[in-house]
Design an enzyme around this catalytic site. Structure first.
Site, PDB file in Angstrom:
ATOM      1  N   ASN A 167       0.997  -1.099   0.026  1.00 60.07           N
ATOM      2  CA  ASN A 167      -0.049   0.158  -0.048  1.00 60.07           C
ATOM      3  C   ASN A 167       0.876   1.085   0.030  1.00 60.07           C
ATOM      4  O   ASN A 167       0.265   2.337  -0.460  1.00 60.07           O
ATOM      5  CB  ASN A 167      -1.099  -0.013   1.084  1.00 60.07           C
ATOM      6  CG  ASN A 167      -2.029  -0.951   0.987  1.00 60.07           C
ATOM      7  OD1 ASN A 167      -2.183  -1.578  -0.040  1.00 60.07           O
ATOM      8  ND2 ASN A 167      -2.878  -1.354   2.041  1.00 60.07           N
ATOM      9  N   ASP A 208      -9.742  -5.026  -5.902  1.00 66.26           N
ATOM     10  CA  ASP A 208     -10.675  -6.053  -5.377  1.00 66.26           C
ATOM     11  C   ASP A 208     -12.150  -5.939  -5.375  1.00 66.26           C
ATOM     12  O   ASP A 208     -12.520  -4.640  -5.335  1.00 66.26           O
ATOM     13  CB  ASP A 208     -10.304  -6.381  -3.940  1.00 66.26           C
ATOM     14  CG  ASP A 208      -8.930  -6.753  -3.635  1.00 66.26           C
ATOM     15  OD1 ASP A 208      -8.461  -7.638  -4.577  1.00 66.26           O
ATOM     16  OD2 ASP A 208      -8.249  -6.325  -2.669  1.00 66.26           O
TER      17      ASP A 208
END
Length: 435
Positions: free
Chosen positions: A23, A121
């Site tokens: 991230n 996702d």
């Protein structure tokens, strides 16, 4: 499509080094677009999402030199803006939600960007309004073509600093706005800003490049725009999600694992949350040692009521570890309520755990009650499919603890966030075959 064949029941033992933070990488890599000078980044994870973003940067004209397995130098001194109009960019951008992070740097430095509706996702609604509204307040204009799901974004005049109160403390939204503001005219004040360690890392990198940012680590950032930024060197943090995954894996499989160089001071309440699930651990310098445990017991509140583990913005418990906490609880002694507040589809993988024999009541899309087996009844191996990165690794942990053979399809989802996970776990005693 690849799959994992997992033979469960083995106890793992040994040392494992966490990869660089996924991230953080998606923000840091886009920040190289803010300068024409060289930027060297180390501890870059070799995972699908990061590699796709590097491909997009290279296609934009960024010169990419791989120094070693985890170190790259980027020089963005000859950007090809016409690439943003190509079918290649449309395909590359749609395949990666992280492509949204180029908006702030491109608008700040070049006054133009384009963005295909990004992928990622399937974990529920993930609006990008915080990104768009923040950049609009800096002076950007957005046009959306619903026919091809494409955003055309321009800053006809140079971005200009302003005050803004974000509607949510979005990490990527804050990062995009910060990268836009560092080259804007005047002062930008961002209230309700995200303050995750990854966002702090981005701000520290920008400060070394010559940006003027105060309030780093808080939810109030003040940014004074500068004319230009220079190059820098930056090392990424170890991935806190992978560290949490290894803690849960050790507890659930009764394994003795040492997680090396974990940057413990950056983990927030992650270690304590797993301690509340009963997982013992010791801090040895900057390493986390998890001893083999025959059993582990879920904590309760002081009045004896059932523990709730819920996700929250930093410094709360990260939503990316909710799936791992849930699967870890299935073999604990006791009961816990798992509350996934942020994404309404992230708990839908629990039907696979129920098929494996876990005692879970899915209360609604956001809440699940887990009644732990206390290792009295092992999970059983089944055939299943990985729906997203974090559920995928939770299913892998379940399979490693289960009796018999499991098949996990669609492991490309796991590969998006976990570097060589099969090889690294096999090195400490797991039995995983990639088919």
């Amino acid at each position: 499509m690849a799959c994992f064949e997992v033979i469960g029941g083995n106890k793992l033992k040994g040392e494992i080094i966490p990869q660089g933070a996924k991230n953080e990488a998606l923000q840091i890599l886009c920040a190289v677009l803010l300068t024409s000078e060289p930027v060297t980044i180390s501890n870059v994870p070799d995972i699908r999402d990061v590699n796709k973003l590097i491909e997009i940067l290279a296609s934009l004209g960024v010169k990419v030199e791989k120094k070693d397995a985890a170190t790259y130098t980027f020089i963005a001194d000859d950007i090809n803006l016409d690439y943003l109009k190509t079918e290649q960019y449309a395909a590359q951008g749609r395949a990666l939600r992280g492509s949204v992070m180029i908006m702030g740097p491109m608008l700040a430095r070049f006054g133009v960007c384009a963005l295909p509706k990004p992928g990622g996702d399937k974990i529920g609604r993930r609006p990008m309004d915080t990104h768009f509204n923040g950049l609009k307040k800096l002076g950007a204009t957005f046009n959306y073509d619903s026919q091809d799901s494409f955003f055309q974004i321009t800053a006809p005049n140079k971005l200009k600093g302003t005050y803004m109160l974000l509607d949510e403390a979005s990490v990527t939204g804050t990062a995009n706005i910060v990268m836009g503001a560092v080259l804007a005219e005047g002062t930008t004040t961002i209230y309700n800003a995200a303050c995750e360690p990854y966002l702090q890392q981005l701000c520290k990198m920008l400060l070394r490049m010559g940006a003027k940012i105060s309030g780093v680590g808080s939810n109030l950032l003040v940014i004074e725009g500068v004319e230009k930024l220079g190059g820098t060197d930056h090392r990424m943090l170890p991935d806190m999600i992978e560290i949490g995954s290894f803690i849960g894996l050790a507890g659930m499989t009764g394994s003795e694992i040492t997680i090396k160089n974990a940057q413990i001071q950056e983990l927030g309440i992650i270690p304590d949350t797993f301690r509340r699930l009963g997982i013992q651990m010791e801090f040895r310098g900057d390493d986390i040692y998890i001893p083999a445990q025959d059993s582990y017991e879920i904590d309760t509140y002081i009045d004896g009521s059932i523990l709730t583990i819920a996700d929250a913005i930093w410094p709360g418990f990260t939503p990316d570890l909710i799936s791992v906490a849930l699967v870890t609880a299935t073999q604990a002694k006791g009961t816990v309520l798992i509350h996934q507040k942020m994404f309404e589809s992230r708990l839908f993988f629990v039907d696979k755990l129920i098929d494996m024999g876990a005692q879970i009541i899915l209360c609604d899309p956001h809440r699940a009650t887990v009644i732990g087996h206390n290792r009295q009844v092992p999970l059983r191996g089944i055939k299943m499919t990985s729906p997203d990165i974090r559920a995928g690794v939770a299913l892998l942990i379940a399979a490693l603890s289960a009796e018999g053979k499991s098949i996990i399809d669609n492991v490309e989802q796991i590969d998006r966030g976990y570097q060589y996970i099969d090889k690294r776990l096999n090195a400490i005693g797991a039995d995983i075959r990639r088919l």
